[in-house]
Design a protein around this motif. Structure first.
Motif, PDB file in Angstrom:
ATOM      1  N   HIS A  40       0.222  -1.533  -0.160  1.00  0.00           N
ATOM      2  CA  HIS A  40       0.080  -0.006  -0.079  1.00  0.00           C
ATOM      3  C   HIS A  40       1.225   1.338  -0.122  1.00  0.00           C
ATOM      4  CE1 HIS A  40      -2.986   3.075   2.658  1.00  0.00           C
ATOM      5  NE2 HIS A  40      -3.505   2.600   1.026  1.00  0.00           N
ATOM      6  N   GLU A  41       1.972   1.122   0.666  1.00  0.00           N
ATOM      7  CA  GLU A  41       2.676   2.681   0.905  1.00  0.00           C
ATOM      8  C   GLU A  41       3.324   2.070  -0.231  1.00  0.00           C
ATOM      9  OE1 GLU A  41       6.714   3.844   3.669  1.00  0.00           O
ATOM     10  OE2 GLU A  41       4.886   2.419   4.986  1.00  0.00           O
ATOM     11  N   PHE A  47      -2.064   1.705  -6.661  1.00  0.00           N
ATOM     12  CA  PHE A  47      -2.326   0.258  -6.072  1.00  0.00           C
ATOM     13  C   PHE A  47      -4.465   0.238  -5.662  1.00  0.00           C
ATOM     14  CE2 PHE A  47      -2.312  -2.373  -2.194  1.00  0.00           C
ATOM     15  CZ  PHE A  47      -2.441  -3.369  -2.149  1.00  0.00           C
ATOM     16  N   LEU A  48      -4.444   1.514  -5.332  1.00  0.00           N
ATOM     17  CA  LEU A  48      -5.826   1.751  -4.708  1.00  0.00           C
ATOM     18  C   LEU A  48      -6.401   1.504  -6.327  1.00  0.00           C
ATOM     19  CD1 LEU A  48      -5.802   4.616  -2.018  1.00  0.00           C
ATOM     20  CD2 LEU A  48      -5.747   1.481  -1.710  1.00  0.00           C
ATOM     21  N   GLN A  57     -13.794   1.156  -1.812  1.00  0.00           N
ATOM     22  CA  GLN A  57     -12.599   2.071  -0.877  1.00  0.00           C
ATOM     23  C   GLN A  57     -13.933   2.997  -0.125  1.00  0.00           C
ATOM     24  OE1 GLN A  57      -9.359   4.487  -3.237  1.00  0.00           O
ATOM     25  NE2 GLN A  57      -9.560   2.994  -5.219  1.00  0.00           N
ATOM     26  N   LEU A  64      -6.593  -0.141   6.425  1.00  0.00           N
ATOM     27  CA  LEU A  64      -5.906  -0.962   5.784  1.00  0.00           C
ATOM     28  C   LEU A  64      -6.310  -2.512   6.113  1.00  0.00           C
ATOM     29  CD1 LEU A  64      -2.407   0.354   5.692  1.00  0.00           C
ATOM     30  CD2 LEU A  64      -3.971   0.668   3.479  1.00  0.00           C
ATOM     31  N   LEU A  67      -9.120  -3.105   3.641  1.00  0.00           N
ATOM     32  CA  LEU A  67      -8.977  -3.276   2.366  1.00  0.00           C
ATOM     33  C   LEU A  67      -8.432  -4.758   2.230  1.00  0.00           C
ATOM     34  CD1 LEU A  67      -7.413   0.432   2.089  1.00  0.00           C
ATOM     35  CD2 LEU A  67      -9.127  -0.950   0.191  1.00  0.00           C
ATOM     36  N   TRP A  71      -9.107  -7.469  -0.895  1.00  0.00           N
ATOM     37  CA  TRP A  71      -8.242  -8.158  -1.540  1.00  0.00           C
ATOM     38  C   TRP A  71      -8.842  -9.396  -1.130  1.00  0.00           C
ATOM     39  CZ3 TRP A  71      -6.349  -7.523  -5.347  1.00  0.00           C
ATOM     40  CH2 TRP A  71      -5.339  -8.118  -6.059  1.00  0.00           C
TER      41      TRP A  71
END
Length: 159
Positions: A40-41, A47-48, A57, A64, A67, A71
Motif C-alpha cells: 500500500h505504501e 495501488f488502490l 474504497q 488497511l 482493504l 483483497w
C-alpha cells in the motif's frame, strides 16, 4: 496465528446454503497485514485504483485491514471461480457492504462470464482481520435450477 484467523472466518455467520443447491466452487485466502501495508505504501494511489473500486474504497473507510480483507475475498472468489489473478482483473470482483454490515460479491466483465460458465447463482462470503492477518472465505452456489447462465451476481441475493 493464521489458523486462528482462518477458524474465525470459517466460523463467522454465513447465510445457510440451500439444500437444493450444489457448490460450484469454494475459495479461501489469507493476507499478511504487514506485507500488505508495504504494498500500500509503495504503490500509492495507483495501488488502490487498480485493485479496488471507489465503492470498495469508501466501504473500507481508509482501513488497511478492511482493504486487505476485501483483497483476500477477491482472491477467494477467484479461486471459487477456478481462476487466478492473471485470469481476472481485481476490479471485475467487488466486495461491497450491505447496510447491515454483511459483505456481498458483485461481479463484472470476465468474472461474471466465469461465474456464468459455472452456473453460479449465489455467493456466500465471510471476511475477518485480526492479529496481523486478514482472511476471507467464498462459496459459489449453483442452484439446481441454474442451467449455466446467470445474470448479475450480488452477494447473497439470487442472481
Amino acid at each position: 496465528m493464521p489458523v486462528m484467523v482462518l477458524a474465525s472466518a470459517w466460523n463467522a455467520s454465513l447465510p445457510p446454503i440451500s439444500s437444493e443447491a450444489t457448490t460450484a466452487g469454494a475459495g479461501i485466502d489469507l493476507v499478511n497485514l504487514a506485507s500488505f501495508a508495504i504494498l500500500h505504501e509503495t504503490g500509492g494511489p495507483a495501488f488502490l485504483e487498480n485493485a479496488w473500486t471507489a465503492a470498495e474504497q469508501e466501504d473500507a473507510h481508509g482501513s488497511l485491514e478492511r482493504l486487505a480483507a476485501r483483497w483476500a475475498a477477491k482472491e477467494a472468489v477467484m479461486k471459487a471461480l477456478q481462476c487466478g489473478l492473471g485470469d481476472l482483473d481485481p476490479l471485475d470482483i467487488e466486495i461491497l457492504t450491505e447496510p447491515g454490515g454483511a459483505p456481498r460479491v458483485v461481479l463484472h466483465r470476465n468474472a461474471l462470464a466465469a461465474a456464468s460458465a459455472l452456473g453460479v447463482a449465489r455467493w456466500h462470503v465471510s471476511l475477518c482481520h485480526e492479529e496481523g492477518w486478514a482472511a476471507a472465505l467464498a462459496i459459489a452456489e449453483r442452484s439446481s435450477a441454474t442451467s449455466g447462465s446467470t445474470q448479475r451476481h450480488e452477494g447473497n441475493q439470487d442472481a
